[in-house]
Design a protein around this motif. Sequence first.
Motif, PDB file in Angstrom:
ATOM      1  N   TYR A   1       0.832  -1.198   0.000  1.00  0.00           N
ATOM      2  CA  TYR A   1       0.000   0.000   0.000  1.00  0.00           C
ATOM      3  C   TYR A   1       0.867   1.249   0.000  1.00  0.00           C
TER       4      TYR A   1
ATOM      5  N   LEU B   1      -5.298   6.818   1.417  1.00  0.00           N
ATOM      6  CA  LEU B   1      -4.798   5.755   0.553  1.00  0.00           C
ATOM      7  C   LEU B   1      -4.630   6.246  -0.877  1.00  0.00           C
TER       8      LEU B   1
ATOM      9  N   TYR C   1      -3.084   0.642  -3.862  1.00  0.00           N
ATOM     10  CA  TYR C   1      -2.761  -0.600  -3.187  1.00  0.00           C
ATOM     11  C   TYR C   1      -2.666  -1.728  -4.201  1.00  0.00           C
TER      12      TYR C   1
ATOM     13  N   GLN D   1      -2.872  -5.996  -4.307  1.00  0.00           N
ATOM     14  CA  GLN D   1      -3.187  -7.240  -3.598  1.00  0.00           C
ATOM     15  C   GLN D   1      -2.201  -8.344  -3.946  1.00  0.00           C
TER      16      GLN D   1
ATOM     17  N   GLY E   1      -2.062 -10.399   3.046  1.00  0.00           N
ATOM     18  CA  GLY E   1      -2.759 -10.438   1.774  1.00  0.00           C
ATOM     19  C   GLY E   1      -4.170 -10.968   1.803  1.00  0.00           C
ATOM     20  N   GLN E   2      -4.703 -11.214   3.022  1.00  0.00           N
ATOM     21  CA  GLN E   2      -6.070 -11.715   3.103  1.00  0.00           C
ATOM     22  C   GLN E   2      -7.095 -10.592   3.159  1.00  0.00           C
ATOM     23  N   GLY E   3      -6.605  -9.373   3.444  1.00  0.00           N
ATOM     24  CA  GLY E   3      -7.520  -8.252   3.646  1.00  0.00           C
ATOM     25  C   GLY E   3      -8.026  -8.237   5.076  1.00  0.00           C
ATOM     26  N   LYS E   4      -8.488  -7.098   5.512  1.00  0.00           N
ATOM     27  CA  LYS E   4      -9.005  -6.905   6.879  1.00  0.00           C
ATOM     28  C   LYS E   4      -7.992  -7.450   7.885  1.00  0.00           C
ATOM     29  N   GLU E   5      -6.775  -6.951   7.760  1.00  0.00           N
ATOM     30  CA  GLU E   5      -5.664  -7.393   8.604  1.00  0.00           C
ATOM     31  C   GLU E   5      -4.767  -6.202   8.887  1.00  0.00           C
ATOM     32  N   LYS E   6      -3.887  -6.370   9.865  1.00  0.00           N
ATOM     33  CA  LYS E   6      -3.036  -5.245  10.215  1.00  0.00           C
ATOM     34  C   LYS E   6      -1.999  -5.004   9.127  1.00  0.00           C
ATOM     35  N   LEU E   7      -1.681  -3.715   8.971  1.00  0.00           N
ATOM     36  CA  LEU E   7      -0.661  -3.295   8.028  1.00  0.00           C
ATOM     37  C   LEU E   7       0.632  -3.038   8.791  1.00  0.00           C
ATOM     38  N   PHE E   8       1.741  -3.370   8.128  1.00  0.00           N
ATOM     39  CA  PHE E   8       3.064  -3.098   8.671  1.00  0.00           C
ATOM     40  C   PHE E   8       3.625  -1.923   7.877  1.00  0.00           C
ATOM     41  N   PHE E   9       3.989  -0.850   8.566  1.00  0.00           N
ATOM     42  CA  PHE E   9       4.404   0.371   7.888  1.00  0.00           C
ATOM     43  C   PHE E   9       5.917   0.529   7.851  1.00  0.00           C
TER      44      PHE E   9
ATOM     45  N   TYR F   1     -14.053  -4.294  10.738  1.00  0.00           N
ATOM     46  CA  TYR F   1     -12.690  -4.501  11.230  1.00  0.00           C
ATOM     47  C   TYR F   1     -12.133  -3.151  11.616  1.00  0.00           C
TER      48      TYR F   1
ATOM     49  N   ILE G   1      -8.847  -0.955  13.877  1.00  0.00           N
ATOM     50  CA  ILE G   1      -7.447  -1.112  14.277  1.00  0.00           C
ATOM     51  C   ILE G   1      -6.954   0.194  14.867  1.00  0.00           C
TER      52      ILE G   1
ATOM     53  N   TYR H   1      -3.412   2.447  15.766  1.00  0.00           N
ATOM     54  CA  TYR H   1      -1.987   2.620  15.534  1.00  0.00           C
ATOM     55  C   TYR H   1      -1.457   3.754  16.390  1.00  0.00           C
TER      56      TYR H   1
ATOM     57  N   ARG I   1     -12.461  -7.175  15.637  1.00  0.00           N
ATOM     58  CA  ARG I   1     -13.466  -7.408  14.605  1.00  0.00           C
ATOM     59  C   ARG I   1     -14.848  -7.176  15.193  1.00  0.00           C
TER      60      ARG I   1
ATOM     61  N   ASN J   1     -11.728  -5.249   0.902  1.00  0.00           N
ATOM     62  CA  ASN J   1     -11.138  -5.746   2.151  1.00  0.00           C
ATOM     63  C   ASN J   1      -9.805  -5.088   2.456  1.00  0.00           C
ATOM     64  N   TYR J   2      -9.257  -4.375   1.471  1.00  0.00           N
ATOM     65  CA  TYR J   2      -7.905  -3.841   1.598  1.00  0.00           C
ATOM     66  C   TYR J   2      -7.872  -2.353   1.912  1.00  0.00           C
TER      67      TYR J   2
END
Lengths: 113, 113
Positions: free
Chosen positions: A33, A45, A48, A50, A96-104, B32, B34, B36, B51, B98-99
């Motif tokens: 992203y 954003l 992005y 996927q 890559g599953q979506g609805k997950e934490k991002l690492f920046f 979802y 989150i 930070y 969630r 989802n992204y």
Amino acid sequence: DGGITQSPKYLFRKEGQNVTLSCEQNLNHDAMYWYRQDPGQGLRLIYYSQIVNDFQKGDIAEGYSVSREKKESFPLTVTSAQKNPTAFYLCASSPGQGKEKLFFGSGTQLSVL
Amino acid sequence: GESVGLHLPTLSVQEGDNSIINCAYSNSASDYFIWYKQESGKGPQFIIDIRSNMDKRQGQRVTVLLNKTVKHLSLQIAATQPGDSAVYFCAENSGGSNYKLTFGKGTLLTVNP
């Protein structure tokens, strides 16, 4: 050392110039992203991706372009069409599953000369 | 709460006190969420996520509460330390993809020794 590496940390752009910001990850993540952050604001954003060879526009894609030729790399080009490019740019990745934490990454500060 | 313009909401606490940072989210379909933490000039660091099938989740010294009825999210930090001083962002996955995470404008937490 696993993580996301952004370079350069500081970048200056002259009027009419395109500049490219680098983002590399060794986390084996599928999704990557690009976000833009203006002072005192949240993250917005830009683009992005996927998966390799695929990317989608985010909320503020105008004046920017990206490529995703390799899983590890997602460079962002700020084109001359972006009239207000001064901002802090953040790259992120996720499994890559979506609805997950991002690492920046640690960000690139772009300024206009 | 969220900011207007360049002025972030701020929260000032004494070291050792508990902190509560609030966030109103926009989309009732979001499932979802989150939190930070971002220190000056750095990339955001993940704190905790939740969630929509849960209303509370605990981590180390942090708790996230989700109230879907009033679209409200809060982050509680126990025994706040000077190293907790930073800007805290909430984000929601608001549908469409989802992204795509939509970030709030952030709250500045200052911890006084």
